[in-house]
Design a protein around this motif. Structure first.
Motif, PDB file in Angstrom:
ATOM      1  N   UNK A 479       0.805  -1.145   0.042  1.00 41.95           N
ATOM      2  CA  UNK A 479      -0.133  -0.001   0.173  1.00 41.95           C
ATOM      3  C   UNK A 479       1.053   1.401   0.079  1.00 41.95           C
ATOM      4  N   UNK A 480       1.947   1.124   0.902  1.00 41.13           N
ATOM      5  CA  UNK A 480       2.818   2.384   0.891  1.00 41.13           C
ATOM      6  C   UNK A 480       3.598   2.821  -0.518  1.00 41.13           C
ATOM      7  N   UNK A 481       3.999   1.624  -1.239  1.00 43.73           N
ATOM      8  CA  UNK A 481       4.549   1.871  -2.478  1.00 43.73           C
ATOM      9  C   UNK A 481       3.495   2.341  -3.417  1.00 43.73           C
ATOM     10  N   UNK A 482       2.497   1.917  -3.609  1.00 46.50           N
ATOM     11  CA  UNK A 482       1.421   2.384  -4.260  1.00 46.50           C
ATOM     12  C   UNK A 482       0.889   3.878  -3.839  1.00 46.50           C
ATOM     13  N   UNK A 483       1.007   4.149  -2.784  1.00 46.48           N
ATOM     14  CA  UNK A 483       0.483   5.439  -2.402  1.00 46.48           C
ATOM     15  C   UNK A 483       1.593   6.484  -2.716  1.00 46.48           C
ATOM     16  N   UNK A 488       6.204  -0.092  -9.662  1.00 46.03           N
ATOM     17  CA  UNK A 488       6.908  -1.405  -9.988  1.00 46.03           C
ATOM     18  C   UNK A 488       7.295  -2.183  -8.615  1.00 46.03           C
ATOM     19  N   UNK A 489       7.623  -1.479  -7.502  1.00 46.88           N
ATOM     20  CA  UNK A 489       7.870  -2.131  -6.203  1.00 46.88           C
ATOM     21  C   UNK A 489       6.586  -2.529  -5.611  1.00 46.88           C
ATOM     22  N   UNK A 490       5.542  -1.688  -5.871  1.00 47.78           N
ATOM     23  CA  UNK A 490       4.082  -2.222  -5.229  1.00 47.78           C
ATOM     24  C   UNK A 490       3.816  -3.752  -6.032  1.00 47.78           C
ATOM     25  N   UNK A 491       4.159  -3.547  -7.515  1.00 42.59           N
ATOM     26  CA  UNK A 491       3.751  -5.021  -8.221  1.00 42.59           C
ATOM     27  C   UNK A 491       4.678  -6.259  -7.868  1.00 42.59           C
ATOM     28  N   UNK A 492       6.049  -5.750  -7.453  1.00 39.12           N
ATOM     29  CA  UNK A 492       6.827  -6.720  -6.949  1.00 39.12           C
ATOM     30  C   UNK A 492       6.565  -7.335  -5.648  1.00 39.12           C
ATOM     31  N   UNK A 493       6.002  -6.463  -4.903  1.00 38.44           N
ATOM     32  CA  UNK A 493       5.527  -6.841  -3.397  1.00 38.44           C
ATOM     33  C   UNK A 493       4.279  -7.633  -3.438  1.00 38.44           C
ATOM     34  N   UNK A 528      -4.694   3.488  -3.702  1.00 36.98           N
ATOM     35  CA  UNK A 528      -3.921   3.450  -4.790  1.00 36.98           C
ATOM     36  C   UNK A 528      -3.632   2.325  -5.304  1.00 36.98           C
ATOM     37  N   UNK A 529      -3.595   1.091  -4.513  1.00 35.63           N
ATOM     38  CA  UNK A 529      -3.370  -0.266  -5.057  1.00 35.63           C
ATOM     39  C   UNK A 529      -4.456  -0.667  -6.248  1.00 35.63           C
ATOM     40  N   UNK A 530      -5.470   0.041  -6.442  1.00 35.61           N
ATOM     41  CA  UNK A 530      -6.285  -0.317  -7.495  1.00 35.61           C
ATOM     42  C   UNK A 530      -5.656  -0.042  -8.764  1.00 35.61           C
ATOM     43  N   UNK A 531      -4.624   0.821  -8.848  1.00 44.05           N
ATOM     44  CA  UNK A 531      -3.685   0.894 -10.120  1.00 44.05           C
ATOM     45  C   UNK A 531      -3.108  -0.273 -10.601  1.00 44.05           C
ATOM     46  N   UNK A 532      -3.084  -1.559  -9.683  1.00 42.76           N
ATOM     47  CA  UNK A 532      -2.377  -2.603 -10.143  1.00 42.76           C
ATOM     48  C   UNK A 532      -3.482  -3.597 -10.611  1.00 42.76           C
ATOM     49  N   UNK A 533      -4.677  -3.428 -10.490  1.00 39.11           N
ATOM     50  CA  UNK A 533      -5.913  -4.433 -10.592  1.00 39.11           C
ATOM     51  C   UNK A 533      -5.928  -4.269 -12.282  1.00 39.11           C
TER      52      UNK A 533
END
Length: 533
Positions: A479-483, A488-493, A528-533
């Motif tokens: 969540x913090x990376x997406x925020x 890229x870090x959020x996706x890897x996590x 902000x995580x919704x950007x990965x959906x």
């Protein structure tokens, strides 16, 4: 230490029981099939030649029929194990279990405490060779049990020694510091401090530990030298130098002095099982509780179950309330991480353990710190949690556990600024702990609540480095990376979470109200995580 990934668990103490990596009961049916699994589980390296197994289970059959029977039994075992069938391996000459994926209670949990415990209770494979093998295994277990029968726990004796060349205030301060370390040890295990007092009789019993503190005057203040030694062997368990400007700093310790005390106690406790007589109940209980902490702070389901079992054994050996307090904390972690189905039962047991811990160890600052968390979370008693935490800090300002409990109690009160300061202090004190991820993760969550995303990321990354399989750390980092738009870090996590957490999906963390990211959800930081959906 064994990897914390989900493991197949085979219980041979009492009736044979098998639990899959997913927590399902997969005990095979049929005495021969159970006997085959038991033979492998109790064999060196969990492996045996095919012919040896055939001789133990089908000794009255010819070679061809015995071989066919073994093949049939292996097939039934694989069927029973289901998705974990590949943990059972066989080739033309031997059969084995994958030692990296299988635990056996007798080997991994230690000896049972009840002398009446029977190995493979009720198992009758109807073969004379197997019966002889089982008789010898049971006799060996009983011999080991008799040898290890616990004596009365009398506690570890600690002699505190102090010296300073100028005498007077220096010696007093050195004595205070040595006793602070001894008190920190006595909070975590059964121990007594032995005074180095000329008024005491000369024929005192020999101590287990010597805690010495020497203070030397320097040009810019003082240098403190602390040393912990196992007296019967002369082994030095810990030593460290620390510079202080004023002797009074010992009475009102800052982060550096608190860390000196906390680290000394922590290192010495970690090494005690290596030097104490293993037949002493306090020695065995210390070893079990220390191992339980490694399991507990992995935050993994099976590891937490094992931690609870280890703490139960520790308390049965040495009825110290600290083991009940830690057991209560295990139940709280299981409750908050949604790792067990019956959450209400976990909550009720955590509360019951809470009260028992207080009854058995009244006045123990560490017990007060641990049960403060349960009082606030399970019982929703914010005022009671704060009172316990504040008392713990007052009694032991050098305890990272006490400061963490005060941070969480301040969070419950809504004082995020005070929570952040207390958490930062706790984290600084525990910087050298092998369980530092406990404080790092707590600080990450408090930083999130205080609107400090950069501090939260730094603490979360520290927790993930210390415990790479920690689900809470990776959840919050996602969540913090997406925020911070570090997609890229959020996706890897997210990819890593999918590997270490069965059933994880991005949709679940965003939309499942029961998913354990309450602070992120309350702060609206999951969007902000919704950007990965």
């Amino acid at each position: 230490m064994r990897d914390c990934a989900p493991l197949i668990r085979i219980s041979v103490l009492g009736p044979l029981r098998v639990q899959s990596a997913e927590g399902l009961q997969v005990t095979p049916k049929g005495a021969k099939n159970q006997a085959l699994l038991a033979l492998l589980a109790l064999s060196p390296e969990m492996a045996r030649p095919r012919r040896w197994l055939e001789d133990k289970l089908w000794s009255t059959f010819g070679p061809e029929q015995a071989s066919a029977n073994l093949r049939q039994a292996l097939s039934k075992l694989r069927t029973a194990l289901g998705e974990d069938a590949d943990a059972l391996m066989a080739d033309r000459s031997s059969v084995s279990l994958d030692v990296s994926r299988v635990t056996v209670d007798l080997h991994d949990d230690g000896l049972p405490l009840d002398l009446r415990t029977e190995l493979l209770e009720g198992l009758d494979a109807r073969d004379p060779e197997f019966e002889e093998w089982l008789r010898m295994e049971r006799a060996d277990l009983q011999a080991r049990l008799s040898k290890a029968t616990p004596k009365e726990a009398k506690g570890i004796l600690i002699n505190c020694r102090a010296s300073a060349p100028d005498g007077g205030a220096g010696v007093i301060m050195a004595d205070v510091l040595a006793n602070q370390i001894g008190e920190n040890i006595a909070e975590q295990i059964r121990a007594w401090r032995q005074a180095n007092d000329p008024d005491c009789p000369a024929d005192l019993p020999v101590s287990d530990l010597s805690l010495s503190c020497d203070i030397m005057k320097t040009s810019d203040g003082h240098t403190v030298f602390v040393k912990g030694m196992h007296l019967p062997t002369g082994r030095i368990l810990h030593s460290k130098l620390q510079t202080i400007r004023h002797l009074e700093d010992i009475l009102n310790p800052d982060e550096a002095m608190s860390r000196l005390v906390f680290e000394a106690a922590d290192v010495i406790i970690g090494k005690l099982p290596q030097v104490l007589d293993s037949s002493r109940p306090e020695s065995r209980a210390t070893a079990l509780s220390r191992l339980s902490m490694y399991r507990m702070f992995s935050f993994e389901r099976n590891a937490l179950r094992e931690a609870y079992s280890l703490l139960r054994q520790a308390h049965e050996l040495d009825g110290n309330g600290i083991y009940l307090a830690w057991s209560s904390m295990v139940r709280m972690i299981q409750l908050m991480e949604l790792l067990e189905d019956d959450r209400e039962a976990l909550r009720e047991e955590a509360i019951a353990l809470n009260y028992r811990a207080m009854e058995e160890s009244e006045g123990n600052a560490l017990v007060q710190a641990l049960i403060s968390k349960v009082r606030g979370t399970a019982q929703r008693d914010a005022a009671g949690a704060f009172e316990l935490a504040e008392t713990a800090v007052t009694r032991n300002p050098a305890s990272a556990f006490a400061w963490k409990s005060l941070a969480e109690a301040n969070m419950m009160k809504g004082d995020v600024s005070a929570a952040f300061d207390a958490s930062a202090r706790a984290r600084a004190i525990a910087r050298s702990s092998p369980f530092k991820q406990w404080w790092d993760m707590g600080h990450c969550i408090i930083a999130i609540a205080g609107g400090r995303p950069q501090e939260a990321i730094e603490a979360g990354e520290a927790a993930a480095r210390a415990a790479p399989l920690s689900r809470p750390a990776h959840r919050h980092l996602l969540a913090l990376y997406a925020l911070e738009n570090q997609l890229d870090k959020a996706q890897a996590t997210a990819v890593k979470l999918a590997k270490i957490e069965p059933g994880f999906t991005i949709d679940r963390i965003v939309n499942d109200e029961n998913y354990p990211v309450r602070t992120l959800r309350n702060k609206g930081l999951l969007e902000p995580i919704r950007a990965l959906l």
